[in-house]
Design a protein around this motif. Structure first.
Motif, PDB file in Angstrom:
ATOM      1  N   LEU A  86       0.814  -1.217   0.000  1.00 57.19           N
ATOM      2  CA  LEU A  86       0.000   0.000   0.000  1.00 57.19           C
ATOM      3  C   LEU A  86       0.849   1.269   0.000  1.00 57.19           C
ATOM      4  N   LEU A  87       2.092   1.119   0.395  1.00 61.45           N
ATOM      5  CA  LEU A  87       2.946   2.300   0.441  1.00 61.45           C
ATOM      6  C   LEU A  87       3.467   2.638  -0.957  1.00 61.45           C
ATOM      7  N   THR A  88       3.236   3.854  -1.369  1.00 57.36           N
ATOM      8  CA  THR A  88       3.763   4.292  -2.661  1.00 57.36           C
ATOM      9  C   THR A  88       5.253   4.592  -2.497  1.00 57.36           C
ATOM     10  N   ASP A 117       6.731   7.286  -2.921  1.00 57.40           N
ATOM     11  CA  ASP A 117       6.840   8.556  -2.197  1.00 57.40           C
ATOM     12  C   ASP A 117       6.726   8.349  -0.695  1.00 57.40           C
ATOM     13  N   ASP A 118       5.791   7.487  -0.322  1.00 54.94           N
ATOM     14  CA  ASP A 118       5.637   7.175   1.103  1.00 54.94           C
ATOM     15  C   ASP A 118       6.927   6.632   1.667  1.00 54.94           C
ATOM     16  N   THR A 136      10.121   6.893   0.533  1.00 59.27           N
ATOM     17  CA  THR A 136      11.226   7.851   0.679  1.00 59.27           C
ATOM     18  C   THR A 136      10.946   8.809   1.822  1.00 59.27           C
ATOM     19  N   GLY A 137       9.691   9.238   1.934  1.00 60.04           N
ATOM     20  CA  GLY A 137       9.332  10.137   3.029  1.00 60.04           C
ATOM     21  C   GLY A 137       9.634   9.507   4.367  1.00 60.04           C
ATOM     22  N   LEU A 138       9.219   8.254   4.508  1.00 63.39           N
ATOM     23  CA  LEU A 138       9.448   7.557   5.772  1.00 63.39           C
ATOM     24  C   LEU A 138      10.930   7.350   6.029  1.00 63.39           C
ATOM     25  N   PHE A 146      13.316   9.319   5.163  1.00 60.00           N
ATOM     26  CA  PHE A 146      13.892  10.567   5.652  1.00 60.00           C
ATOM     27  C   PHE A 146      13.632  10.775   7.135  1.00 60.00           C
ATOM     28  N   VAL A 147      12.453  10.406   7.585  1.00 59.36           N
ATOM     29  CA  VAL A 147      12.132  10.664   8.989  1.00 59.36           C
ATOM     30  C   VAL A 147      12.457   9.473   9.892  1.00 59.36           C
ATOM     31  N   PRO A 155      15.242   8.188  11.227  1.00 57.21           N
ATOM     32  CA  PRO A 155      16.038   8.399  12.450  1.00 57.21           C
ATOM     33  C   PRO A 155      15.202   8.986  13.572  1.00 57.21           C
ATOM     34  N   PHE A 156      14.355   9.939  13.191  1.00 56.26           N
ATOM     35  CA  PHE A 156      13.544  10.584  14.217  1.00 56.26           C
ATOM     36  C   PHE A 156      12.563   9.596  14.836  1.00 56.26           C
ATOM     37  N   ILE A 157      11.960   8.749  13.980  1.00 53.85           N
ATOM     38  CA  ILE A 157      10.983   7.800  14.511  1.00 53.85           C
ATOM     39  C   ILE A 157      11.643   6.881  15.538  1.00 53.85           C
ATOM     40  N   ILE A 158      12.838   6.368  15.175  1.00 52.95           N
ATOM     41  CA  ILE A 158      13.553   5.496  16.108  1.00 52.95           C
ATOM     42  C   ILE A 158      13.875   6.252  17.405  1.00 52.95           C
ATOM     43  N   VAL A 179      20.716  15.655  10.898  1.00 54.11           N
ATOM     44  CA  VAL A 179      19.548  14.784  11.026  1.00 54.11           C
ATOM     45  C   VAL A 179      18.255  15.593  11.030  1.00 54.11           C
ATOM     46  N   LEU A 212      17.322  16.492   7.586  1.00 56.27           N
ATOM     47  CA  LEU A 212      16.767  15.327   6.880  1.00 56.27           C
ATOM     48  C   LEU A 212      15.304  15.120   7.254  1.00 56.27           C
ATOM     49  N   VAL A 213      15.052  15.096   8.546  1.00 59.85           N
ATOM     50  CA  VAL A 213      13.699  14.838   9.027  1.00 59.85           C
ATOM     51  C   VAL A 213      12.765  15.971   8.591  1.00 59.85           C
ATOM     52  N   GLY A 233      11.893  15.480   5.046  1.00 59.12           N
ATOM     53  CA  GLY A 233      10.898  14.413   4.892  1.00 59.12           C
ATOM     54  C   GLY A 233       9.500  14.903   5.206  1.00 59.12           C
ATOM     55  N   TYR A 281       7.333  15.545   1.668  1.00 57.07           N
ATOM     56  CA  TYR A 281       6.632  14.320   1.306  1.00 57.07           C
ATOM     57  C   TYR A 281       5.330  14.201   2.082  1.00 57.07           C
ATOM     58  N   PHE A 311       3.747  11.592   2.999  1.00 53.73           N
ATOM     59  CA  PHE A 311       3.693  10.144   3.208  1.00 53.73           C
ATOM     60  C   PHE A 311       2.644   9.776   4.252  1.00 53.73           C
ATOM     61  N   LYS A 312       2.327   8.490   4.278  1.00 52.18           N
ATOM     62  CA  LYS A 312       1.337   8.031   5.261  1.00 52.18           C
ATOM     63  C   LYS A 312       1.913   8.190   6.655  1.00 52.18           C
ATOM     64  N   VAL A 339      21.987  12.011  17.030  1.00 53.71           N
ATOM     65  CA  VAL A 339      21.923  11.263  15.777  1.00 53.71           C
ATOM     66  C   VAL A 339      20.496  10.850  15.469  1.00 53.71           C
ATOM     67  N   LEU A 340      19.729  10.596  16.498  1.00 54.49           N
ATOM     68  CA  LEU A 340      18.365  10.112  16.282  1.00 54.49           C
ATOM     69  C   LEU A 340      17.331  11.247  16.280  1.00 54.49           C
ATOM     70  N   GLY A 341      17.791  12.464  16.136  1.00 53.26           N
ATOM     71  CA  GLY A 341      16.854  13.567  15.942  1.00 53.26           C
ATOM     72  C   GLY A 341      16.081  13.990  17.169  1.00 53.26           C
TER      73      GLY A 341
END
Lengths: 299, 317
Positions: free
Chosen positions: A9-11, A13-14, A16-18, A20-21, A23-26, B99, B102-103, B106, B110, B112-113, B177-179
């Motif tokens: 389901l992920l395009t 674009d989705d 690449t967007g994910l 990029f973000v 590191p932040f999510i982790i 970082v 980058l974020v 993004g 984008y 994105f979902k 590093v992890l934003g």
């Protein structure tokens, strides 16, 4: 994202967007969200510190109950801070736009003024802020943010002396200097906003102004029809930043209250800071909802 | 002179003069208010304690002396502390700025979902007072376990593998590093708002030329937001250098960071005699001035680029 159906389901674009973000999510999950969940857990316990770590003793909603029903100092501070934040942030916004407009064009001495207005940012360490009270010769050398005000009082005291030596109406000066006192405090919260507005102003395409000039628009019209609308993204940014900055400043009474409690009543300090953060979050969301609809993008 | 707020034709010389006068008067007044305490601090640090005791501070000290600076250096190990703080500042600033750009890219470019969720999380990191998470974080770093890998190993060996990074530099670099470094949320927020304001055609042209997303970010987008990049770098340096809260919580192996030491000087002075206090006061100001000197140098060095970049950004249109 673990099952295959979802992945399809992920395009691109989705993805690449994910990426990029990512590191932040982790970072957010491991170094922010997890510890925060733990601190929520603290609010439902009584905590005592032990050599091996923390001892948690469940007490249910006691902390929250105490916060809402008994802690009148906290509730009072919250209500007073909300009234003052509205006024101060509005003044900060107006002033920083105004100053940015004055500072954006080239004129002799512009660099000096820019540096002067940015310097408070560099001197923004708590150690410096706490020290202001001591210059006046007060006998105690304690770190107290109220002394910030003593310092500013002295600032305007100097102006007051000069003006009153000319023999102009004193009550008028009293009033004026009272505002100047506040102005001083605001100025120390303003450097970043001014910089953001200067950058925002300079990003406005100059040809728009040329067109306006040719069409014979007055300065007033040019400001409201071109400058202001194209500055709205910066305004939203600064507005949210200022509100958050005001709420979380170390000179803020509630932040100090929480800091004090961190030492001896850890669980309750967590409760307070959670209640406080949720409040700020709601306020920011409301501002965002109201203002973002009026933001005009460049495209 | 790319643009004016008031068209030239309207401005008669008199009005122009009045406008200039008004502008200078206002800016001078505001600047005075803003830097007054700094000037006072500087002049106090250059005053002898006796003169300070007798007359307080004037703008220009009666007899300028570097005595306070020299004397305070004897007990305040500025260079030792500055080395530690400098190391933290440099490494963390590089990581954080890269970082968060980058974020921010993004989120800004984008759709994105889950974008809104991530954005809300960014806002949340800005809003939450950092003290709240500090204590659990301290325990997390004390028994550090990279994303649960240690626990998985523990399933086989019977004991989870953890390391203590509480007192190491990793404790600062990892969040950077992890934003989620110091004020990284604000930087992400700044970057995303400037990235999202960039025109679409730039990106599409690069895409047609066959650039991959990272190359677009690195080669097309970053050069276009250099003013923001410089601003953020400057801010990050300032925040890390001036931070006393986080570095205070971690007693580092390398030695102490600067600002907590400066702050601890304040508490030391309670209960001293009046004359002694004056001596310590002026020395304290000398220490404060010394402590922020590196920042002023960085700012002075960066200022040229800072202003230039701010000006260049406009001419792109």
């Amino acid at each position: 994202m673990n099952n295959k159906k979802r992945r399809r389901l992920l395009t691109p674009d989705d993805k690449t967007g994910l990426l990029f973000v990512l590191p932040f999510i982790i970072g957010f999950i491991f170094l922010f969200f997890k510890p925060l969940l733990e601190s929520v857990n603290y609010t439902f316990h009584r905590i005592s510190v032990d050599a091996n770590g923390l001892l948690l003793e469940p007490i249910g909603f006691e902390n929250w109950q105490y916060l809402v029903t008994k802690d009148s100092a906290f509730v009072k501070q919250i209500s007073s801070i909300i009234t003052s934040v509205t006024v101060e942030v509005l003044v900060i916004m107006f002033m920083s736009i105004f100053l940015a407009v004055l500072l954006v064009n080239k004129f002799p001495g512009r660099l000096l003024f820019r540096v002067c207005l940015f310097l408070p940012m560099i001197f923004g360490a708590d150690a410096v802020l706490h020290s202001f009270g001591m210059i006046g010769g007060s006998s105690e050398m304690t770190a107290n943010s109220n002394e910030f005000m003593i310092m500013s009082g002295e600032t305007t005291g100097f102006i007051k002396e000069i003006i009153s030596s000319f023999g102009i109406l004193t009550p008028l000066i009293e009033k004026f200097t009272a505002y100047a006192d506040k102005l001083f405090k605001l100025l120390w919260n303003m450097p970043l906003q001014i910089v953001i507005f200067i950058i925002g102003l300079q990003a406005i395409p100059p040809h728009l102004y040329e067109v306006a000039k040719m069409e014979g628009a007055t300065a007033w019209e040019t400001f409201w029809k071109i400058t202001f609308p194209l500055l709205t993204p910066s305004i939203l940014l600064c507005l949210i930043y200022s509100v958050i900055d005001y709420f979380n400043a170390t000179t803020n009474t509630i932040v100090q209250m929480i800091d004090e409690n961190m030492v001896n009543r850890l669980d309750y300090a967590c409760t307070q800071s959670w209640a406080y953060s949720l409040l700020i979050f709601v306020i920011v969301l409301v501002i965002n909802a109201i203002v973002s609809r009026r933001v005009i993008s460049m495209d | 002179m790319r643009k004016r707020l008031i068209p030239k034709s309207v401005l008669t010389p008199v009005v122009k003069f009045a406008y200039n006068l008004f502008r200078y008067a206002l800016l001078a007044g505001v600047s005075y208010l803003a830097i007054f305490p700094i000037i006072k601090m500087l002049s106090a640090s250059l005053t002898e304690s006796e003169a300070f005791y007798n007359s307080g501070t004037n703008f220009i000290p009666p007899v300028a002396t570097f005595q306070n600076f020299i004397h305070s250096m004897q007990y305040f190990k500025f260079f030792d502390y500055a080395k530690v703080t400098g190391l933290i500042t440099i490494t963390c600033t590089i990581c954080t700025v890269f970082v968060s750009s980058l974020v921010g890219y993004g989120i800004g470019r984008y759709k994105f979902k889950g974008r809104n969720l991530v954005y809300a999380c960014v806002l949340f990191t800005i809003i939450m007072p950092i003290q709240t998470a500090q204590l659990p974080l301290t325990y997390y770093y004390r028994w550090f376990d990279l994303f649960g890998i240690g626990k998985i190993i523990g399933l086989f060996t019977g004991e989870a593998v953890t390391i203590n990074i509480l007192h190491s530099l990793a404790r600062f670099i990892l969040p950077a590093v992890l934003g989620v470094g110091l004020r990284a949320g604000i930087f992400i927020f700044l970057f995303q708002s400037f990235f999202s304001g960039m025109p679409k055609d730039l990106e599409e042209a690069a895409k047609i030329d066959g650039c991959n997303p990272f190359k677009i970010y690195w080669k097309v987008m970053i050069p276009n937001i250099i003013p923001v990049l410089v601003t953020v770098t400057l801010l990050s340096i300032i925040y890390y250098w001036n931070d006393s809260l986080i570095v205070d919580m971690a007693k580092l192996d390398m030695g102490s960071a600067l600002m907590p030491q400066v702050e601890s000087l304040v508490e030391m002075n309670i209960g001293a005699s009046q004359m002694d206090l004056m001596q310590r006061k002026v020395e304290y100001y000398a220490i404060l001035i010394t402590s922020v000197t590196p920042l002023i140098l960085v700012f002075m060095f960066g200022q040229k680029y800072f202003v230039e970049c701010m000006d260049r950004s406009g001419s792109k249109g």
